[in-house]
Design a protein around this motif. Sequence first.
Motif, PDB file in Angstrom:
ATOM      1  N   PRO A  70       0.832  -1.215   0.000  1.00  0.00           N
ATOM      2  CA  PRO A  70       0.000   0.000   0.000  1.00  0.00           C
ATOM      3  C   PRO A  70       0.859   1.254   0.000  1.00  0.00           C
ATOM      4  CG  PRO A  70       0.011  -1.033   2.174  1.00  0.00           C
ATOM      5  CD  PRO A  70       0.692  -1.994   1.240  1.00  0.00           C
ATOM      6  N   LEU A  71       0.393   2.266  -0.734  1.00  0.00           N
ATOM      7  CA  LEU A  71       1.116   3.521  -0.790  1.00  0.00           C
ATOM      8  C   LEU A  71       1.142   4.181   0.585  1.00  0.00           C
ATOM      9  CD1 LEU A  71      -0.246   4.961  -4.159  1.00  0.00           C
ATOM     10  CD2 LEU A  71       1.942   3.841  -3.744  1.00  0.00           C
ATOM     11  N   ARG A  72       2.296   4.643   0.969  1.00  0.00           N
ATOM     12  CA  ARG A  72       2.441   5.261   2.281  1.00  0.00           C
ATOM     13  C   ARG A  72       2.149   6.752   2.164  1.00  0.00           C
ATOM     14  NH1 ARG A  72       7.773   4.849   6.185  1.00  0.00           N
ATOM     15  NH2 ARG A  72       6.899   6.005   7.961  1.00  0.00           N
ATOM     16  N   GLN A  73       1.184   7.205   2.922  1.00  0.00           N
ATOM     17  CA  GLN A  73       0.818   8.606   2.882  1.00  0.00           C
ATOM     18  C   GLN A  73       1.842   9.432   3.650  1.00  0.00           C
ATOM     19  OE1 GLN A  73      -2.974   9.457   4.540  1.00  0.00           O
ATOM     20  NE2 GLN A  73      -3.036  11.553   3.819  1.00  0.00           N
ATOM     21  N   PRO A  74       2.223  10.594   3.098  1.00  0.00           N
ATOM     22  CA  PRO A  74       3.176  11.443   3.830  1.00  0.00           C
ATOM     23  C   PRO A  74       2.613  11.850   5.186  1.00  0.00           C
ATOM     24  CG  PRO A  74       2.902  12.185   1.560  1.00  0.00           C
ATOM     25  CD  PRO A  74       1.861  11.144   1.799  1.00  0.00           C
ATOM     26  N   GLN A  75       3.546  12.098   6.126  1.00  0.00           N
ATOM     27  CA  GLN A  75       3.124  12.496   7.465  1.00  0.00           C
ATOM     28  C   GLN A  75       2.451  13.869   7.443  1.00  0.00           C
ATOM     29  OE1 GLN A  75       4.979  11.211  11.264  1.00  0.00           O
ATOM     30  NE2 GLN A  75       6.855  11.467  10.093  1.00  0.00           N
ATOM     31  N   LEU A  76       1.503  14.021   8.328  1.00  0.00           N
ATOM     32  CA  LEU A  76       0.832  15.300   8.492  1.00  0.00           C
ATOM     33  C   LEU A  76       1.767  16.295   9.170  1.00  0.00           C
ATOM     34  CD1 LEU A  76      -1.756  17.109   8.534  1.00  0.00           C
ATOM     35  CD2 LEU A  76      -2.287  16.028  10.732  1.00  0.00           C
ATOM     36  N   LEU A  77       1.863  17.494   8.630  1.00  0.00           N
ATOM     37  CA  LEU A  77       2.635  18.563   9.243  1.00  0.00           C
ATOM     38  C   LEU A  77       1.687  19.458  10.033  1.00  0.00           C
ATOM     39  CD1 LEU A  77       5.129  19.652   6.430  1.00  0.00           C
ATOM     40  CD2 LEU A  77       5.493  18.065   8.316  1.00  0.00           C
ATOM     41  N   LEU A  78       1.932  19.571  11.329  1.00  0.00           N
ATOM     42  CA  LEU A  78       1.133  20.410  12.212  1.00  0.00           C
ATOM     43  C   LEU A  78       1.950  21.666  12.516  1.00  0.00           C
ATOM     44  CD1 LEU A  78       0.004  17.524  14.573  1.00  0.00           C
ATOM     45  CD2 LEU A  78      -1.451  18.686  12.924  1.00  0.00           C
ATOM     46  N   VAL A  79       1.629  22.754  11.831  1.00  0.00           N
ATOM     47  CA  VAL A  79       2.378  24.000  11.958  1.00  0.00           C
ATOM     48  C   VAL A  79       1.648  24.895  12.958  1.00  0.00           C
ATOM     49  CG1 VAL A  79       3.324  25.984  10.735  1.00  0.00           C
ATOM     50  CG2 VAL A  79       3.144  23.763   9.583  1.00  0.00           C
ATOM     51  N   VAL A  80       2.303  25.176  14.093  1.00  0.00           N
ATOM     52  CA  VAL A  80       1.709  25.974  15.174  1.00  0.00           C
ATOM     53  C   VAL A  80       2.265  27.393  15.089  1.00  0.00           C
ATOM     54  CG1 VAL A  80       1.471  26.237  17.667  1.00  0.00           C
ATOM     55  CG2 VAL A  80       1.441  23.946  16.640  1.00  0.00           C
ATOM     56  N   THR A  81       1.363  28.353  14.984  1.00  0.00           N
ATOM     57  CA  THR A  81       1.754  29.758  14.928  1.00  0.00           C
ATOM     58  C   THR A  81       1.089  30.508  16.064  1.00  0.00           C
ATOM     59  OG1 THR A  81       2.059  29.729  12.533  1.00  0.00           O
ATOM     60  CG2 THR A  81       1.725  31.874  13.560  1.00  0.00           C
TER      61      THR A  81
END
Length: 340
Positions: A93-104
């Motif tokens: 199965p294709l591996r989905q890229p990790q979610l980037l959680l950008v906190v500002t």
Amino acid sequence: MASPKKAKLRARPRRPPLLRRAMLHSSLCFLVGLLAGLAPASRWTAVASTAATAHVFRALHAVDGAINQTVLLLQQQQKRPEDVVPSPAPLEPLRQPQLLLVVTATERSDPERRGAGLTRAAHALRLVPPPVLWLVVEPAREARDTARLLRGAGVAYRHLAYGENFTAGEAEAEKERRHQRNVALGHVEEHRLEGVVLFAGLGDVYDLRFFDQLRQIRTFGAWPAATVSERERKATVEGPVCSGAPWIVTGWFSTADAAAPATVRARPPAVDVRGFAFGSAVLWDPHRWDRFPVSEPDASQDSVKFVQRLAVEEYNKSRGMPNHDCSEIMVWHGDQLVAT
């Protein structure tokens, strides 16, 4: 004495039985043909068609059975063990890229500067391949204008507002900024948003290649960052030292001036939250409560303090970035857009 007429009738010879039978048969055939001609033609056609169809289907069934048996026999004769082609292995199965959680954290500044910083950050995040989630935190009294800006940013976001009030002195001591980051981390922990957490300031500048490297982080990642101060008119660089095996952090360096030699330590005394990223799963780690002494009962409740201490204690387990020897600078911190 009989009359001549009766005598004549008795004298006439009888017809033979074969002729009478033939005449009776002919009469019956004529009667049947007459009745058949008077009956509707469609009834006879349907009967004949049904009979013919039944015969055709029986014939086709017999031929089809014979053909199937012949084909099966030929296949069994031609099939050899060496001709058997193995079935292909199932695709991974294709591996989905990790979610980037950008906190500002929208640090205390005037609305024009804050709006300019948010707009610039939104333009940068639009260039980052998804999935990206932008967490913007600010006081509730300033949320209306920011909400209007975020709706047109073109980036997946969550706007987090809080009702606590902070004095100017507390804001100067960065208590409000720490509170904003704790609000964001509390939201990540509550909703189990699994990904890589990055603290991004309104005055930060990033190389786009940096975000590709962030997705390689599993626990902690650290990188060299340059801090540019407009008021003091100087630039400092701080970050990990990577030597030996690629991507392995073995020390920490800092330079107070570009012309001065760098100071290298075996371990960092403290790490700015904008100098590292981490996997959000550490926030709900069941062993989190065991990492602080009993003398600090509230330390584990402060998520920012927790990840900062963890980054210092396990710096040698961090992934050095952005390249294998941590020598390239892809992050710049600045205060040009924010007046604190």
